[in-house]
Scaffold this active site. Structure first.
Site: not given
Length: 642
Positions: A288, A374, A402
Site C-alpha cells: 500500500k 458489521e 448491513r
C-alpha cells in the site's frame, strides 16, 4: 516536479486512452507505463484529495489486468472501489481525473453510470466475489464470452459474505477469477523468487495438463487411493503456498505473486485466463502506498488524504475550529469508561473513523475491532449486553445497514441494551451517496423497544453518550454527523437526558420549527429571518425521534399557525412519525398546517456538504420558504428565496 502539483511528463501514458490502446503496447513497455500511471495518480490526488495509498498499491495489478483480459467484455469488479483511480485513468476517464469526488465530477468509487468499464458499483466492502460470480454465471448460462474478475483486499476477506460467495463459486466453472490483493502481509510472508517460480509453475498449461492427466488416472484407482491422491496434490501446493483454505472452497489457488513485478504477474494472469479448470484464486502481494515515499512511511500509507504537496507530502490542513463530532464522541466515551468498568466499545474495521482508536489506547482490554463484519459486531454486542456489560457499537450509519437483521432479531426483539453510536449521519460531502447516513432514523425508529436520539451540537452529543451509558432497559441509538461541531461550550459534567423529552430553544407564537439533529442551527437562522418578517417563531430541539415528546409536540401543533419538522434523513423518519402522531390525535381534521422537511427521495451525488443541503432544501432559506408557502404568502416567499 514542482511544488504546485504540475502534471508529470507521461509520454507513454498519453498514448493510452482505452485498454485496447494498452494491449497494443509491447510487454517491455509496461514497466514505463506503470511508472507514469503512478505519477499521474499522485499528481491528480494531490489536487483533489481522496484515497491514495490503496490505488498506488495496485498500479501494476491494474495495468496487468487490463493488458491480459478483454475488458469490458470480461467484467472487472473492484472490491470497495476506493483503489480504482488507476483503473479510471486507463478506461477513458483521464481527462476528468482531477474532478474526483467533486460536484459533477468523477465518483471516488466505481459507478455503473460512469463507464462500461465499471460493471458494478461498489463502495461497501466484500461484495466483489458475489457480483463477479453473477456476471460469470450469467455469461455461462447465455453462452456468451466473458469472465468475472473480482479484485478483493485481504481486509475484505474478514467479512462472511466473501466466503458465502466462494462457497457458491463452482457454478461459474472457469469463468470466475478472484484476485486476492494482500497488501498487509497478513496472509503470507514476503514474496521471494521460489514462491514466484512456484506460482508460475502451478498456473502453467503444462502443469495443469499434467495435473488433469493425473486426476483422470486417479479416478480409475480405488476410492481410498483416489481421495489420497487428490489430497496429496492439494496438500503439496498448500504447504508451498498457503492456499488450502481456498482449495477447500473449490478454488484452484495460485500464489503468492509479487504484485509489483509485471514479469511475474502477466504470465500468471495469462495462465489462469486460459485455464480449463474451475474458478481460480490468484494471491497477489502488494505494498500500500507503493512508489511514493511519504505514503510508504506513513502509518496509514496515506489511505485517505486531503489535497497535498507532492514533493513533501504535506497535506492541506483545515483551519482551526471546533472539535469534530467523532472526537467529541471518543472523549465522552472514554470518560464514561473511566466511571464505569462495564463500558466497552466495538468497531467493524473503522477504529480511526469512529474515534475508537483513542478509546483503545485508554482501554485496550475493552476495545474490540472485529474486522469488516458489521453483522457479527452487532450480535457480539448483544451477547456482551446479555451478560451485563454496557457495549457501545460504533458504526457508520451507511454500514449499520448491513447488520439490520441482527439489529432486529438479536437486539430489538430481545430488548437488549446495546448502545449504537451512529457516525456519519446525514450527508457526507465528497464520499457521496454510498456513504451518506440517510436512512438510520427510518430503519431504527420503526422498531419496538428502540430509542433513537440525534445530537444538535457537540454538547448535546456528550449528554447523549452519558444517557446511552446509563440506559439499561433496552437498545438505544445516537446519531451525529461527519465534520466539526458548532463551537458551543462543552459541559463539565454530562447530563442524563430524560428519555423522549425535547427542549424549547426559542419561544414564539405563530410558527413552530421542530428540529432533529444538527439542522437546529439552520432552524434558528430561519427563525431570525421569519421574525424580521413579523412572524413570531418557536424552535424546538426534539432530541428524540423515538419515543417522541408527545406532550411538547401536541402543544406546539395546537398553539401555532404552522409547524415544520426538519431532519437530516430520508422519508419515513421524524416527519412521518410526527404526522402519524398528529393523525392519531385528530389534529389533521382541525386544519393543521404541518409540513415535513427531509432529504429528497434520491441518492444525492457528491459535493460540498453545504451545497448538498442547499440542493436538498434543508437550509434556512428553504425553511423560510416552506413556512411562507404554508401561510400562502407565496410572493413574499419567492422574493425571500431570491
Amino acid at each position: 516536479m514542482s511544488l504546485m502539483n504540475d502534471r508529470p511528463e507521461t509520454p507513454l501514458l498519453d498514448q493510452v486512452v482505452w485498454p485496447s490502446d494498452l494491449r497494443a503496447l509491447k510487454p517491455d513497455q509496461l514497466r514505463q507505463l506503470a511508472d507514469e500511471l503512478r505519477q499521474e495518480v499522485i499528481s491528480a490526488v494531490g489536487v483533489t484529495g481522496g484515497h491514495l495509498g490503496s490505488g498506488l498499491g495496485v498500479v501494476e495489478l491494474t495495468t496487468a489486468i487490463h493488458y491480459v483480459f478483454d475488458t469490458p467484455q470480461d467484467k472487472l469488479v473492484w472490491d470497495v472501489g476506493h483503489q480504482c483511480y488507476p483503473h479510471k485513468i486507463l478506461t477513458g476517464r483521464r481527462d476528468r481525473i482531477r474532478t474526483l469526488r467533486m460536484g459533477g465530477g468523477l465518483s471516488g468509487f466505481t459507478k455503473r453510470a460512469e463507464s462500461d468499464y465499471d460493471p458494478f458499483g461498489a463502495a461497501h466492502s466484500s461484495t466483489s466475489i458475489s457480483a463477479a460470480l453473477g456476471f460469470a454465471v450469467a455469461n455461462k448460462m447465455q453462452d456468451r464470452p466473458g469472465k468475472g474478475i473480482a479484485v478483493i483486499g485481504d481486509g475484505a476477506m474478514s467479512a462472511g459474505m466473501a466466503y458465502e460467495a466462494m462457497n457458491n463459486a463452482r457454478a461459474a466453472g472457469n469463468r470466475l477469477i478472484v484476485i486476492l490483493n494482500d497488501n498487509d502481509m497478513s496472509i503470507a510472508p514476503p514474496v521471494g523468487g521460489l514462491s514466484a517460480y512456484l506460482a508460475r509453475l502451478v498456473s502453467s498449461r503444462e502443469f495443469l495438463g499434467l495435473r488433469d492427466i493425473a486426476k483422470r488416472l486417479a479416478r480409475k484407482l480405488p476410492r481410498p487411493l483416489h481421495n489420497a491422491a487428490r489430497k496429496t496434490d492439494e496438500f503439496a501446493r498448500g504447504m508451498a503456498m498457503g492456499g488450502t483454505l481456498f482449495e477447500e472452497l473449490g478454488f484452484y489457488y495460485v500464489g503468492p505473486v509479487d504484485g509489483h513485478n509485471l514479469d511475474q504477474l502477466i504470465p500468471v494472469l495469462e495462465n489462469v485466463r486460459d485455464a480449463a479448470e474451475g474458478p481460480c484464486l490468484v494471491h497477489v502481494v502488494t505494498q500500500k502506498g507503493k512508489g511514493y515515499g511519504p505514503a510508504e512511511a506513513a502509518a496509514d500509507k496515506y489511505h485517505g488524504v486531503q489535497k497535498f504537496d507532492i514533493v513533501t507530502g504535506t497535506q492541506a490542513k483545515a483551519p482551526p475550529g471546533p472539535p469534530s463530532y467523532t472526537n467529541v464522541f471518543a472523549q465522552a466515551l472514554i470518560a464514561e469508561a473511566q466511571r464505569d468498568p462495564k463500558v466497552c466499545a466495538i468497531t467493524a474495521a473503522m477504529p480511526s473513523g469512529t474515534g475508537l482508536d483513542k478509546f483503545e489506547l485508554a482501554f485496550p482490554d475493552r476495545s474490540f475491532d472485529v474486522g469488516i463484519a458489521e453483522q457479527h459486531a452487532v450480535t457480539f454486542a448483544a451477547g456482551l449486553a446479555a451478560e451485563g456489560m454496557r457495549p457501545f457499537c460504533a458504526i457508520y450509519s451507511t454500514f449499520l445497514q448491513r447488520a439490520y437483521d441482527q439489529v432486529v432479531h438479536d437486539v430489538a426483539i430481545q430488548n437488549l441494551p446495546v448502545r449504537f453510536a451512529i457516525d456519519r449521519a446525514g450527508l457526507v460531502g465528497a464520499d457521496g451517496s454510498t456513504h451518506a447516513g440517510s436512512f438510520d432514523v427510518t430503519y431504527l425508529a420503526t422498531l419496538p423497544n428502540m430509542v433513537v436520539m440525534a445530537a444538535a451540537d457537540e454538547a448535546e452529543l456528550v449528554h447523549m453518550v452519558h444517557t446511552c451509558a446509563m440506559h439499561d432497559s433496552g437498545p438505544i441509538a445516537l446519531r451525529y454527523p461527519r465534520g466539526n461541531g458548532t463551537g458551543v461550550a462543552m459541559p463539565e459534567i454530562p447530563e442524563r437526558l430524560e428519555i423522549g423529552k425535547g427542549r424549547l430553544v426559542r419561544e414564539g407564537r405563530q410558527v413552530a420549527i421542530l428540529s432533529l439533529g444538527t439542522r437546529l442551527e439552520e432552524a434558528l437562522k430561519a427563525a431570525e429571518a421569519l421574525e424580521a418578517k413579523g412572524l413570531s417563531t418557536t424552535v424546538a430541539d426534539l432530541r428524540f425521534a423515538k419515543p417522541l415528546d408527545e406532550a411538547l409536540i401536541r402543544k406546539l401543533l395546537t398553539s401555532h399557525e404552522v409547524a415544520v419538522t426538519i431532519e437530516e434523513g430520508a422519508i419515513g423518519g421524524l416527519g412521518a412519525h410526527v404526522l402519524t402522531l398528529a393523525s392519531d390525535l385528530g389534529l389533521i381534521d382541525n386544519g393543521l398546517k404541518l409540513r415535513t422537511m427531509r432529504l429528497p427521495d434520491i441518492f444525492q451525488d457528491q459535493d460540498k456538504p453545504e451545497k448538498q443541503y442547499a440542493d436538498a432544501r434543508l437550509d434556512a432559506d428553504a425553511i423560510v420558504d416552506t413556512v411562507l408557502t404554508a401561510l400562502r404568502h407565496n410572493s413574499v416567499g419567492t422574493e425571500a428565496r431570491a
